[in-house]
Design a protein around this motif. Sequence first.
Motif, PDB file in Angstrom:
ATOM      1  N   ASP A   1      28.120  29.085  54.662  1.00  0.00           N
ATOM      2  CA  ASP A   1      29.033  28.971  53.538  1.00  0.00           C
ATOM      3  C   ASP A   1      28.190  28.583  52.337  1.00  0.00           C
ATOM      4  O   ASP A   1      26.957  28.525  52.428  1.00  0.00           O
ATOM      5  CB  ASP A   1      30.172  27.984  53.803  1.00  0.00           C
ATOM      6  CG  ASP A   1      29.683  26.591  54.153  1.00  0.00           C
ATOM      7  OD1 ASP A   1      28.654  26.162  53.588  1.00  0.00           O
ATOM      8  OD2 ASP A   1      30.325  25.924  54.988  1.00  0.00           O
ATOM      9  N   CYS A   2      28.825  28.365  51.242  1.00  0.00           N
ATOM     10  CA  CYS A   2      28.044  28.083  50.038  1.00  0.00           C
ATOM     11  C   CYS A   2      27.688  26.604  49.898  1.00  0.00           C
ATOM     12  O   CYS A   2      27.213  26.178  48.835  1.00  0.00           O
ATOM     13  CB  CYS A   2      28.797  28.580  48.802  1.00  0.00           C
ATOM     14  SG  CYS A   2      28.738  30.389  48.623  1.00  0.00           S
TER      15      CYS A   2
ATOM     16  N   SER B   1      24.034  26.237  55.151  1.00  0.00           N
ATOM     17  CA  SER B   1      23.798  27.531  55.783  1.00  0.00           C
ATOM     18  C   SER B   1      22.712  27.414  56.834  1.00  0.00           C
ATOM     19  O   SER B   1      21.800  26.576  56.722  1.00  0.00           O
ATOM     20  CB  SER B   1      23.372  28.570  54.733  1.00  0.00           C
ATOM     21  OG  SER B   1      24.364  28.747  53.747  1.00  0.00           O
TER      22      SER B   1
ATOM     23  N   THR C   1      22.696  25.259  51.139  1.00  0.00           N
ATOM     24  CA  THR C   1      22.703  26.669  50.732  1.00  0.00           C
ATOM     25  C   THR C   1      22.025  26.841  49.385  1.00  0.00           C
ATOM     26  O   THR C   1      22.410  26.191  48.395  1.00  0.00           O
ATOM     27  CB  THR C   1      24.142  27.196  50.654  1.00  0.00           C
ATOM     28  OG1 THR C   1      24.756  27.049  51.921  1.00  0.00           O
ATOM     29  CG2 THR C   1      24.164  28.653  50.236  1.00  0.00           C
TER      30      THR C   1
ATOM     31  N   GLU D   1      21.113  28.209  45.765  1.00  0.00           N
ATOM     32  CA  GLU D   1      21.880  28.846  44.699  1.00  0.00           C
ATOM     33  C   GLU D   1      21.550  30.346  44.659  1.00  0.00           C
ATOM     34  O   GLU D   1      20.397  30.748  44.820  1.00  0.00           O
ATOM     35  CB  GLU D   1      21.556  28.215  43.345  1.00  0.00           C
ATOM     36  CG  GLU D   1      22.191  26.864  43.121  1.00  0.00           C
ATOM     37  CD  GLU D   1      23.686  26.965  42.936  1.00  0.00           C
ATOM     38  OE1 GLU D   1      24.137  27.492  41.902  1.00  0.00           O
ATOM     39  OE2 GLU D   1      24.424  26.519  43.848  1.00  0.00           O
TER      40      GLU D   1
ATOM     41  N   CYS E   1      26.618  35.924  49.423  1.00  0.00           N
ATOM     42  CA  CYS E   1      27.665  35.459  50.322  1.00  0.00           C
ATOM     43  C   CYS E   1      28.717  36.518  50.600  1.00  0.00           C
ATOM     44  O   CYS E   1      29.586  36.327  51.456  1.00  0.00           O
ATOM     45  CB  CYS E   1      28.331  34.198  49.761  1.00  0.00           C
ATOM     46  SG  CYS E   1      28.974  34.392  48.072  1.00  0.00           S
TER      47      CYS E   1
ATOM     48  N   HIS F   1      27.798  35.776  45.080  1.00  0.00           N
ATOM     49  CA  HIS F   1      26.653  34.883  45.212  1.00  0.00           C
ATOM     50  C   HIS F   1      27.124  33.438  45.105  1.00  0.00           C
ATOM     51  O   HIS F   1      28.082  33.123  44.389  1.00  0.00           O
ATOM     52  CB  HIS F   1      25.609  35.179  44.138  1.00  0.00           C
ATOM     53  CG  HIS F   1      25.007  36.542  44.248  1.00  0.00           C
ATOM     54  ND1 HIS F   1      23.895  36.811  45.015  1.00  0.00           N
ATOM     55  CD2 HIS F   1      25.378  37.731  43.693  1.00  0.00           C
ATOM     56  CE1 HIS F   1      23.593  38.092  44.927  1.00  0.00           C
ATOM     57  NE2 HIS F   1      24.479  38.684  44.125  1.00  0.00           N
ATOM     58  N   CYS F   2      26.426  32.584  45.841  1.00  0.00           N
ATOM     59  CA  CYS F   2      26.794  31.170  45.848  1.00  0.00           C
ATOM     60  C   CYS F   2      26.393  30.516  44.521  1.00  0.00           C
ATOM     61  O   CYS F   2      25.244  30.637  44.080  1.00  0.00           O
ATOM     62  CB  CYS F   2      26.105  30.448  46.996  1.00  0.00           C
ATOM     63  SG  CYS F   2      26.732  30.923  48.632  1.00  0.00           S
ATOM     64  N   GLN F   3      27.371  29.824  43.933  1.00  0.00           N
ATOM     65  CA  GLN F   3      27.127  29.082  42.703  1.00  0.00           C
ATOM     66  C   GLN F   3      27.877  27.761  42.786  1.00  0.00           C
ATOM     67  O   GLN F   3      29.104  27.733  42.929  1.00  0.00           O
ATOM     68  CB  GLN F   3      27.594  29.871  41.466  1.00  0.00           C
ATOM     69  CG  GLN F   3      26.827  31.150  41.215  1.00  0.00           C
ATOM     70  CD  GLN F   3      27.309  31.875  39.975  1.00  0.00           C
ATOM     71  OE1 GLN F   3      28.059  31.320  39.171  1.00  0.00           O
ATOM     72  NE2 GLN F   3      26.852  33.114  39.811  1.00  0.00           N
TER      73      GLN F   3
ATOM     74  N   GLY G   1      28.213  25.640  45.126  1.00  0.00           N
ATOM     75  CA  GLY G   1      28.980  25.465  46.340  1.00  0.00           C
ATOM     76  C   GLY G   1      30.129  26.429  46.522  1.00  0.00           C
ATOM     77  O   GLY G   1      30.910  26.290  47.481  1.00  0.00           O
ATOM     78  N   GLU G   2      30.282  27.416  45.664  1.00  0.00           N
ATOM     79  CA  GLU G   2      31.358  28.396  45.769  1.00  0.00           C
ATOM     80  C   GLU G   2      30.775  29.808  45.794  1.00  0.00           C
ATOM     81  O   GLU G   2      29.724  30.068  45.181  1.00  0.00           O
ATOM     82  CB  GLU G   2      32.323  28.276  44.582  1.00  0.00           C
ATOM     83  CG  GLU G   2      33.023  26.935  44.469  1.00  0.00           C
ATOM     84  CD  GLU G   2      34.048  26.737  45.572  1.00  0.00           C
ATOM     85  OE1 GLU G   2      34.517  27.754  46.129  1.00  0.00           O
ATOM     86  OE2 GLU G   2      34.383  25.574  45.873  1.00  0.00           O
ATOM     87  N   CYS G   3      31.492  30.714  46.493  1.00  0.00           N
ATOM     88  CA  CYS G   3      31.106  32.136  46.493  1.00  0.00           C
ATOM     89  C   CYS G   3      31.786  32.794  45.305  1.00  0.00           C
ATOM     90  O   CYS G   3      33.012  32.935  45.273  1.00  0.00           O
ATOM     91  CB  CYS G   3      31.514  32.813  47.795  1.00  0.00           C
ATOM     92  SG  CYS G   3      30.881  34.508  47.966  1.00  0.00           S
TER      93      CYS G   3
END
Length: 692
Positions: free
Chosen positions: A242-243, A246, A259, A261, A265, A276-278, A280-282
């Motif tokens: 996950d973001c 990982s 994870t 940056e 994802c 893309h993970c930014q 902590g979020e996809c």
Amino acid sequence: MLRSHPGLLLLVAFVLVGGCRCDEPPVGGTRGDFDVEARVLDFGRVLEGDTARRSVTVVGTGRASVTVSASVRGGPFSLAETGVSVPGASSVALEVLFPAGNGPAEATLVLSSGGRSVEVVLRGQGVRPLACVPSAPCRQSRFELEPGVCVESDSPDGAACIPGSRCQENGRCQAGACVGSPRTCDDGNPCTRDACSPEQGCITSPVVCPSSGNPCRVGLCDRERGCTEVDARDLSVCGKVDCVTSQLCFSGTCREVPTPEGLLCSPATPCQGEGHCQSGECVRPDVTELVPAFAQELGGEPSFTPGGPVLLAQGESLFASVCGGDAGCRLVSYTSEGFLRFETPYPEGSARTLLGVSDAGVVLHEPEALESYSSSVTGAPQWRVPLTSLEAPPEAGGPSTGVGRVALGPEGNVVSLVSWEGGSSALVVLAPDGGVLRQGTLDGFAEEARVALDSRGEVFLFAAGGPLVRAEPEDGGTGFRSIPLLEEVPESGASLAVAGDWLFAGARAFVGVDGGTPSAARWDVGAPSVRPLDEPVLLLEDAGYAFARTCSRTDGTVCAPEEEGVLLRAFDARGGKARWEVPLFPDEAPGVLHEAVLVQGGGVSTVTSMRLGGVTRAHLQVFAEGERLMMCPLPGNPRVVGALYAGHSVYVALEREGSWRLEAFDLEPFITAETRGWPQASGVSGSRRASP
């Protein structure tokens, strides 16, 4: 009395006995004159483009020679010379030429000498030859002027030909058959698996090297060393991702790390870029509507039977049956780029529905007959077989056939399951020219039944609830014998798919094509209330796919249609166990499934319509391993009636603002329709035939 002079008497006597010889005596009948033997010269039938030569016989009717001038008045006729000299009491031939066109021709030949003229009528019939096309390889067809038809014969032995199978090459004709030598598909690369398909020719797929089980070590095939194992790329996913946290590969070892940056994802789809993970979020770009590669006006509403194909494809050509406008009902064909190939009106303008297409033609159904139209650029009608012309059982009522009960063989034969009022049924095989090759009664297959052909042309029949049989030609007879495979399939509807060594009957049971112990598809797990749909069903190798309506209520009450969901479930054909399932529509979003197809890589793609936020939208979706991988909306709010996948494209028949259209969407490189197995609801091009 007068006295005669002696000299005068002597002169008269000399004349009477011919004693006088004059140099130019006045002799009667020596003036030159002429005539012709016939006043009509008929050239008969002559091929268009050829020049026929005939002669008019000019006769000298006097003792002196005569010069006769000749000319032609009107028509395409001409003369080899414009005059002839005819000796007395003799004849001369005057040659006339007829360069034939298309149709009748007439002119007048005028012959003159002095003040006298004679006319001869010239006639001929130019005949345009038919375009003679051989019916098969190693057959040659030529036009015979008499009686004006194409005549076929075997090509000479040794003539070059194209074998019917792409697994043969260097074809040569032998006794009217095209015989080729086996094609060699071995490319000499140990890292590829080489095979040959009769339809596609040489097929190459990469060798999949085994792995040790370490997700951070991958099998790799080297042309010199064969299969080896190497470290996976750093940052390759080796576990849960996950973001936030990982599991990623580093130098061949799987480690759990925060994870990074920008880590990928979510992959790109035709309507959305990569995620893309930014922080902590996809994060993904917004979903966009698919853009049509082309949009073509159909000129009418598609004519089809529910459950049957709305569109067909053969090679680079698309086909639809439409009704509307001044042209009435007709068969239309487009190229895969959207250009119109032909429009062929149906007799009397009545509607037909599509059944299937092959190189032999497009097969359609109208209530009382089966028909075939050319799939080539002409689209011309080829044959019509009224169902009433088939041999009916005693005291049988009206016959019927249709969607699901007609399959097209690889050689263009048409296999039809025909039912009569009263419960009788028969299997009928038609030749590519519409002639009846074989017909035999088979009990137990009324209207709720299906016919399917495997890739070898074996015929299988299934009735709702059973039985399931293989139909084989009778030894020495004209009918069929049934080889039972399953006696009954409880609670099953009328659906049948075949691929490889497996049959999927009624969306309920798997059984081998040679019989054996059946496996029940496990519908008794998962959702609390499940009602399998008869179709579509898909089958490839040892995996089957089917759809079902679901109801989330647990109080025993019945769900309203708008409360029902639809799920896709994948099964193991060897035991019937459910491999995975996924809902077709988001929660509380009623919808309609228009088409489903297997796609390369082990996924299933669908075209659906669903109501979201009070608006009905059409979507293209892809599912694999229990996950929805993409959900791309079509532009606007169209009314979709059918779809067809071919190669990298999906073709959709839909209505926008009262206008019926054919729209194409290019999905390359994201999606490629599977060509093996039973990849769509109606098999190969609607033909209800498996593909190898």
